[in-house]
Design a protein around this motif. Structure first.
Motif, PDB file in Angstrom:
ATOM      1  N   ALA A   9      -1.068  -9.534  -8.407  1.00 13.32           N
ATOM      2  CA  ALA A   9      -1.312  -9.614  -6.959  1.00 13.32           C
ATOM      3  C   ALA A   9      -0.906 -10.991  -6.479  1.00 13.32           C
ATOM      4  N   ARG A  10      -0.017 -11.017  -5.495  1.00 15.51           N
ATOM      5  CA  ARG A  10       0.422 -12.256  -4.863  1.00 15.51           C
ATOM      6  C   ARG A  10       0.333 -12.072  -3.349  1.00 15.51           C
ATOM      7  N   CYS A  11       0.283 -13.174  -2.627  1.00 15.49           N
ATOM      8  CA  CYS A  11       0.203 -13.060  -1.174  1.00 15.49           C
ATOM      9  C   CYS A  11       0.920 -14.225  -0.515  1.00 15.49           C
ATOM     10  N   ASP A  12       1.433 -13.953   0.680  1.00 15.04           N
ATOM     11  CA  ASP A  12       1.977 -14.994   1.537  1.00 15.04           C
ATOM     12  C   ASP A  12       1.115 -15.013   2.802  1.00 15.04           C
ATOM     13  N   PRO A  13       1.463 -15.807   3.803  1.00 13.83           N
ATOM     14  CA  PRO A  13       0.584 -15.876   4.976  1.00 13.83           C
ATOM     15  C   PRO A  13       0.351 -14.546   5.687  1.00 13.83           C
ATOM     16  N   ASN A  14       1.249 -13.572   5.509  1.00 13.36           N
ATOM     17  CA  ASN A  14       1.130 -12.324   6.257  1.00 13.36           C
ATOM     18  C   ASN A  14       0.880 -11.099   5.398  1.00 13.36           C
ATOM     19  N   TYR A  15       1.374 -11.089   4.190  1.00  9.98           N
ATOM     20  CA  TYR A  15       1.356  -9.860   3.396  1.00  9.98           C
ATOM     21  C   TYR A  15       0.770 -10.093   2.004  1.00  9.98           C
ATOM     22  N   LEU A  16       0.205  -9.001   1.486  1.00 14.06           N
ATOM     23  CA  LEU A  16      -0.307  -8.953   0.122  1.00 14.06           C
ATOM     24  C   LEU A  16       0.650  -8.101  -0.710  1.00 14.06           C
ATOM     25  N   ALA A  18      -3.293 -10.295 -13.399  1.00 12.23           N
ATOM     26  CA  ALA A  18      -3.032 -11.629 -12.856  1.00 12.23           C
ATOM     27  C   ALA A  18      -3.130 -11.565 -11.333  1.00 12.23           C
ATOM     28  N   VAL A  19      -4.118 -12.242 -10.791  1.00 14.84           N
ATOM     29  CA  VAL A  19      -4.359 -12.227  -9.348  1.00 14.84           C
ATOM     30  C   VAL A  19      -4.446 -13.661  -8.852  1.00 14.84           C
ATOM     31  N   ASP A  20      -3.624 -14.003  -7.860  1.00 19.66           N
ATOM     32  CA  ASP A  20      -3.736 -15.324  -7.248  1.00 19.66           C
ATOM     33  C   ASP A  20      -5.110 -15.473  -6.613  1.00 19.66           C
ATOM     34  N   ILE A  66     -12.129  -3.005   1.690  1.00 22.24           N
ATOM     35  CA  ILE A  66     -12.869  -3.853   0.757  1.00 22.24           C
ATOM     36  C   ILE A  66     -11.976  -5.021   0.374  1.00 22.24           C
ATOM     37  N   SER A  67     -12.541  -6.031  -0.249  1.00 21.34           N
ATOM     38  CA  SER A  67     -11.738  -7.171  -0.675  1.00 21.34           C
ATOM     39  C   SER A  67     -10.926  -6.802  -1.911  1.00 21.34           C
ATOM     40  N   LEU A  68      -9.823  -7.493  -2.076  1.00 18.23           N
ATOM     41  CA  LEU A  68      -9.002  -7.271  -3.265  1.00 18.23           C
ATOM     42  C   LEU A  68      -9.799  -7.580  -4.529  1.00 18.23           C
ATOM     43  N   GLY A  69     -10.688  -8.556  -4.445  1.00 13.82           N
ATOM     44  CA  GLY A  69     -11.517  -8.883  -5.605  1.00 13.82           C
ATOM     45  C   GLY A  69     -12.371  -7.709  -6.052  1.00 13.82           C
ATOM     46  N   ASP A  70     -12.970  -6.979  -5.094  1.00 12.81           N
ATOM     47  CA  ASP A  70     -13.761  -5.794  -5.443  1.00 12.81           C
ATOM     48  C   ASP A  70     -12.878  -4.695  -6.027  1.00 12.81           C
ATOM     49  N   GLU A  71     -11.669  -4.541  -5.465  1.00 14.91           N
ATOM     50  CA  GLU A  71     -10.749  -3.525  -5.990  1.00 14.91           C
ATOM     51  C   GLU A  71     -10.350  -3.847  -7.431  1.00 14.91           C
ATOM     52  N   ILE A  72     -10.109  -5.131  -7.703  1.00 14.62           N
ATOM     53  CA  ILE A  72      -9.751  -5.541  -9.068  1.00 14.62           C
ATOM     54  C   ILE A  72     -10.901  -5.264 -10.034  1.00 14.62           C
ATOM     55  N   GLU A  73     -12.139  -5.479  -9.582  1.00 14.24           N
ATOM     56  CA  GLU A  73     -13.298  -5.192 -10.432  1.00 14.24           C
ATOM     57  C   GLU A  73     -13.337  -3.718 -10.814  1.00 14.24           C
ATOM     58  N   MET A  74     -13.034  -2.827  -9.864  1.00 13.06           N
ATOM     59  CA  MET A  74     -13.008  -1.398 -10.178  1.00 13.06           C
ATOM     60  C   MET A  74     -11.872  -1.069 -11.140  1.00 13.06           C
ATOM     61  N   VAL A  75     -10.740  -1.747 -10.982  1.00 10.59           N
ATOM     62  CA  VAL A  75      -9.618  -1.532 -11.904  1.00 10.59           C
ATOM     63  C   VAL A  75     -10.019  -1.943 -13.315  1.00 10.59           C
ATOM     64  N   LEU A  76     -10.703  -3.080 -13.449  1.00 12.13           N
ATOM     65  CA  LEU A  76     -11.140  -3.539 -14.772  1.00 12.13           C
ATOM     66  C   LEU A  76     -12.149  -2.564 -15.376  1.00 12.13           C
TER      67      LEU A  76
END
Length: 359
Positions: free
Chosen positions: A287-294, A247-249, A218-228
């Motif tokens: 949550a932070r990310c670079d071109p390869n990793y979250l 705090a999510v980029d 799933i997307s990180l956005g959906d995971e964050i919604e479940m956390v909230l």
């Protein structure tokens, strides 16, 4: 079906190899024979190519007498008999072809006589070629068997990994339900309205978890919604003792991750951190990310002198095992504790939502 006949490219390569040998033989014979190179090529190539298909039958002889299952005498007798039979076919092809060519003036009767004078050598060559084909087919069978075994092993490994992922994911929901029901039970006597609100929030949370938890990612956005949603449930129980900072980029929200990765970590923060503190504290999720990793982290305050916990510790261990099973050495989990803080950091590949590959 013969593996060479099932693949056009393999069959083409096989025939080209036999044709090259025929050309080399034609070059050799044209230097010692009265016939020119072109005439020698015409004499050699048709019987040679026909016999190349006869030699393919060695595959079936090899399959019927495998080296590991049959006796040495059985293998020898099978190949001796089939080699002599193939040599006989080879002689018949040569006989018919030379008779056809002897009707043409440029070849004449001399061609048929020359063929018959070399009949023993041609027969021996045919038998040896068939036996050589048999040895090559045994190598081909060993290669195909090895490749099939690797494919089966890979399939079993994938099935085992998927089964483990499903089993680990199935353990998370009962674990959270167990803790949540205890919370509702504790609220029913002291705060009935809070217990009712918590039940409604639980219903919404489990509706989301069932919908998203059935997916592989799933997307990180959906995971964050479940956390909230989870934090809202626990805030009913803890009141002002529990605060949260998420705090999510924005560019990270589309990254795809396995479902229910952050929620167990946040649950551990509340259960083993906030719960043991009189004044509570703040659960921080970043949550932070670079071109390869979250890069994900969950941080919470802890009692510097904690009492022995009754928890099973399944949440964090399950998350680590799920990530290791899914991503192998492309993921890492780091745990830090000090200065009254407990922090879990996770690094996972950042997957593209449309193509399922790294960004």
């Amino acid at each position: 079906m013969h593996p060479l006949l099932a693949s056009g490219s393999r069959l083409t390569l096989y025939l080209v190899s036999w044709s090259l040998v025929a050309v080399l033989l034609a070059l050799g014979y044209s230097n010692t024979d009265s016939l020119g190179w072109t005439q020698t090529l015409i004499v050699l190539v048709p019987p040679w190519l026909i016999y190349s298909f006869v030699c393919l039958s060695a595959w079936y002889v090899c399959r019927s007498t495998p080296l590991q299952g049959a006796s040495v005498s059985g293998v020898a007798i099978a190949h001796l008999g089939s080699g002599i039979l193939a040599g006989g076919i080879w002689i018949m092809v040569w006989e018919l072809w030379t008779q056809v060519l002897s009707d043409y003036p440029e070849y004449g009767e001399g061609l048929l006589e020359a063929y018959r004078s070399q009949l023993p050598m041609i027969l021996a060559a045919g038998v040896l070629l068939f036996w050589l084909s048999g040895m090559l087919h045994y190598l081909l069978i060993a290669f195909e068997t090895s490749r099939q075994a690797e494919t089966r092993e890979l399939g079993l490994e994938v099935m085992a990994r998927e089964a483990e992922l499903k089993a680990l994911r199935a353990q998370i929901d009962p674990h959270f339900l167990f803790n949540s029901l205890h919370s509702v039970s504790a609220l029913t006597t002291v705060n009935p309205s809070g217990a009712r609100r918590m039940c409604l929030l639980l219903a919404d949370f489990f509706r989301s978890s069932v919908r998203l938890g059935a997916k592989d990612q799933i997307s990180l956005g959906d995971e964050i919604e479940m956390v909230l949603q989870y934090l809202e449930i626990e805030k009913v129980r803890f009141g002002t003792r529990l605060a949260s900072e998420v705090a999510v980029d924005p560019e990270c929200k589309s990254c795809m991750i396995p479902p229910l990765i952050l929620q167990p970590l946040v649950e551990n923060s509340v259960r083993h951190g906030i719960h043991s503190l009189v004044n509570g504290g703040v659960v921080k999720v970043t949550a932070r990310c670079d071109p390869n990793y979250l890069l994900l982290s969950v941080e919470n305050p802890v009692d510097p002198e904690p009492q022995k916990s009754a928890g099973t510790g399944m949440g964090l261990s399950n998350v680590k095992r799920r990530l290791e099973t899914r991503f192998g050495d492309r993921t890492s989990t780091r745990i830090q504790q000090g200065n009254g803080l407990f922090r879990v950091e996770i690094r996972v590949p950042c997957m593209d939502p449309t193509e399922g590959s790294r960004k």
